[in-house]
Scaffold this active site. Structure first.
Site, PDB file in Angstrom:
ATOM      1  N   HIS A  35      39.053  47.245  50.304  1.00 50.27           N
ATOM      2  CA  HIS A  35      39.280  48.694  50.354  1.00 50.27           C
ATOM      3  C   HIS A  35      37.977  49.355  50.788  1.00 50.27           C
ATOM      4  CE1 HIS A  35      37.117  48.627  46.585  1.00 50.27           C
ATOM      5  NE2 HIS A  35      38.048  47.872  46.027  1.00 50.27           N
ATOM      6  N   HIS A  38      34.644  48.075  49.444  1.00 49.67           N
ATOM      7  CA  HIS A  38      34.077  46.867  50.064  1.00 49.67           C
ATOM      8  C   HIS A  38      33.430  47.216  51.406  1.00 49.67           C
ATOM      9  CE1 HIS A  38      37.383  44.947  47.585  1.00 49.67           C
ATOM     10  NE2 HIS A  38      36.335  44.246  47.209  1.00 49.67           N
ATOM     11  N   GLN A  62      37.078  32.279  37.509  1.00 46.73           N
ATOM     12  CA  GLN A  62      36.757  33.500  36.774  1.00 46.73           C
ATOM     13  C   GLN A  62      38.000  34.199  36.213  1.00 46.73           C
ATOM     14  OE1 GLN A  62      34.754  35.239  40.375  1.00 46.73           O
ATOM     15  NE2 GLN A  62      35.609  37.161  39.651  1.00 46.73           N
ATOM     16  N   GLN A 149      28.306  48.659  42.242  1.00 45.30           N
ATOM     17  CA  GLN A 149      27.924  49.113  40.901  1.00 45.30           C
ATOM     18  C   GLN A 149      29.141  49.236  39.975  1.00 45.30           C
ATOM     19  OE1 GLN A 149      25.057  49.356  39.466  1.00 45.30           O
ATOM     20  NE2 GLN A 149      25.890  50.246  37.577  1.00 45.30           N
ATOM     21  N   LYS A 150      30.344  49.288  40.560  1.00 42.07           N
ATOM     22  CA  LYS A 150      31.537  49.415  39.712  1.00 42.07           C
ATOM     23  C   LYS A 150      31.605  48.271  38.696  1.00 42.07           C
ATOM     24  CE  LYS A 150      36.394  49.397  39.529  1.00 42.07           C
ATOM     25  NZ  LYS A 150      36.500  47.933  39.391  1.00 42.07           N
ATOM     26  N   SER A 187      40.634  46.775  43.844  1.00 42.93           N
ATOM     27  CA  SER A 187      41.769  46.051  44.438  1.00 42.93           C
ATOM     28  C   SER A 187      42.980  46.100  43.515  1.00 42.93           C
ATOM     29  CB  SER A 187      41.378  44.593  44.692  1.00 42.93           C
ATOM     30  OG  SER A 187      40.250  44.558  45.535  1.00 42.93           O
TER      31      SER A 187
HETATM   32  O1  PAF Z   1      33.349  41.152  42.359  1.00 45.90           O
HETATM   33  C1  PAF Z   1      34.059  40.255  42.861  1.00 45.90           C
HETATM   34  O2  PAF Z   1      34.894  40.512  43.728  1.00 45.90           O
HETATM   35  C2  PAF Z   1      33.899  38.827  42.381  1.00 45.90           C
HETATM   36  O3  PAF Z   1      33.580  38.781  41.028  1.00 45.90           O
HETATM   37  C3  PAF Z   1      32.863  38.020  43.205  1.00 45.90           C
HETATM   38  C4  PAF Z   1      31.465  38.593  43.058  1.00 45.90           C
HETATM   39  C5  PAF Z   1      33.272  38.028  44.671  1.00 45.90           C
HETATM   40  C6  PAF Z   1      32.831  36.574  42.720  1.00 45.90           C
HETATM   41  O4  PAF Z   1      34.088  35.977  42.824  1.00 45.90           O
END
Ligand code: PAF
Length: 281
Positions: A35, A38, A62, A149-150, A187
């Site tokens: 978006h 980015h 993650q 920073q979000k 997102s």
């Molecule tokens: O912020 C993100 O989109 C993710 O945490 C990152 C830094 C790409 C790692 O997967």
């Protein structure tokens, strides 16, 4: 035309001539579903680098077992169109390319702060995030990497990992991009239905109220944010905390000076986070 790579070897080979020419490589790590936030990171990368690499990888490490890994938006074709003419290389590996042996291998431990706030609600999230970021740094070997920073706790932990592990990369941080009414771009905003969307704006409104009250101290700032959020039935607050930006630990009640307020809440089925800097008096 953007050069798109799905393998580590292919990307390294494409970067080698740039590196040999002494060009400054800058990485923007993303999980796609791009978006305007980015694109602001990408524009910043362009302003500080000669070669801009965007990684697009929804990192399974993650996401916890009950989280939205399967549902996480994957919009690779649209992402590539959005990045065209803005970046030099896109790295979009598969999970097998990144983790050929699956989960269970070497991980980065995010440490004490990694278990707080987002880490308390999302066990292992920051270990997984730092692991993929460290891998991306090793694969791309950028001079700098740009984060938003979000994700304030993510930024704190990435900076600390870079310091603790002496990684030769500069971390650049770009301010949160917001909708006109204040909602931080994410997102996950695409999951919000019309009534959730109306409620979601309360997170940024609470931060504004806290910032307005901050000269009267931590209790006043916290109370102002809570007063904004509590009447909103659709917003289920997870945490609201004021931290010292230097340590990312909660500030004492009599703390004065720069601080950050972090908020996480579930709005409908969507978990949203936001944060703001405060000057506590
Ligand atoms: O912020 C993100 O989109 C993710 O945490 C990152 C830094 C790409 C790692 O997967």
């Amino acid at each position: 035309m953007t050069d798109i790579h799905t393998t580590i070897d292919g990307l390294r080979a494409a970067l080698a001539p740039h590196r040999a020419d002494g060009r400054r490589i800058v990485l923007v790590p993303t999980m796609g579903a791009l978006h305007a936030g980015h694109l602001a990171l990408v524009r910043h990368a362009r302003s500080v680098g000669d070669v801009v690499v965007v990684s697009i990888f929804v990192n399974p490490l993650q996401f916890g077992p009950s989280e939205d890994l399967d549902r996480y938006p994957r919009t690779l074709d649209a992402d590539i169109v959005a990045l065209d003419a803005l970046v030099d290389l896109v790295f979009a590996p598969s999970a097998t390319e990144m983790y050929p042996e699956g989960a269970g291998g070497t991980m980065i431990a995010a440490g004490d702060v990694g278990t707080l706030y987002e880490g308390a609600s999302r066990t292992g999230h920051f270990d997984g995030m730092l692991t993929v970021v460290a891998k991306l740094f090793n694969i791309v070997q950028p001079a700098a990497a740009v984060f938003g920073q979000k994700d304030a706790q993510q930024v704190f932990l990435v900076r600390r990992m870079v310091r603790d592990l002496d990684l030769p990369v500069t971390i650049e941080v770009e301010p949160t991009v917001r909708e006109e009414d204040g909602l931080a771009l994410s997102s996950r905003n695409r999951y919000l239905d019309a009534s959730d969307r109306r409620a979601a704006v309360m997170l940024s409104a609470a931060l504004t109220d806290a910032s307005d009250a901050a000269s009267r101290g931590t209790a006043a700032a916290r109370e102002a944010a809570r007063m904004r959020l509590e009447p909103e039935q659709a917003v289920k607050l997870d945490y609201l905390v004021i931290v010292d930006p230097a340590t990312f630990l909660p500030v004492a009640d009599d703390y004065r000076g720069p601080a950050s307020m972090l908020i996480a809440a579930r709005v409908g089925t969507t978990r949203l986070i936001d944060n703001a800097s405060l000057q506590l008096g």
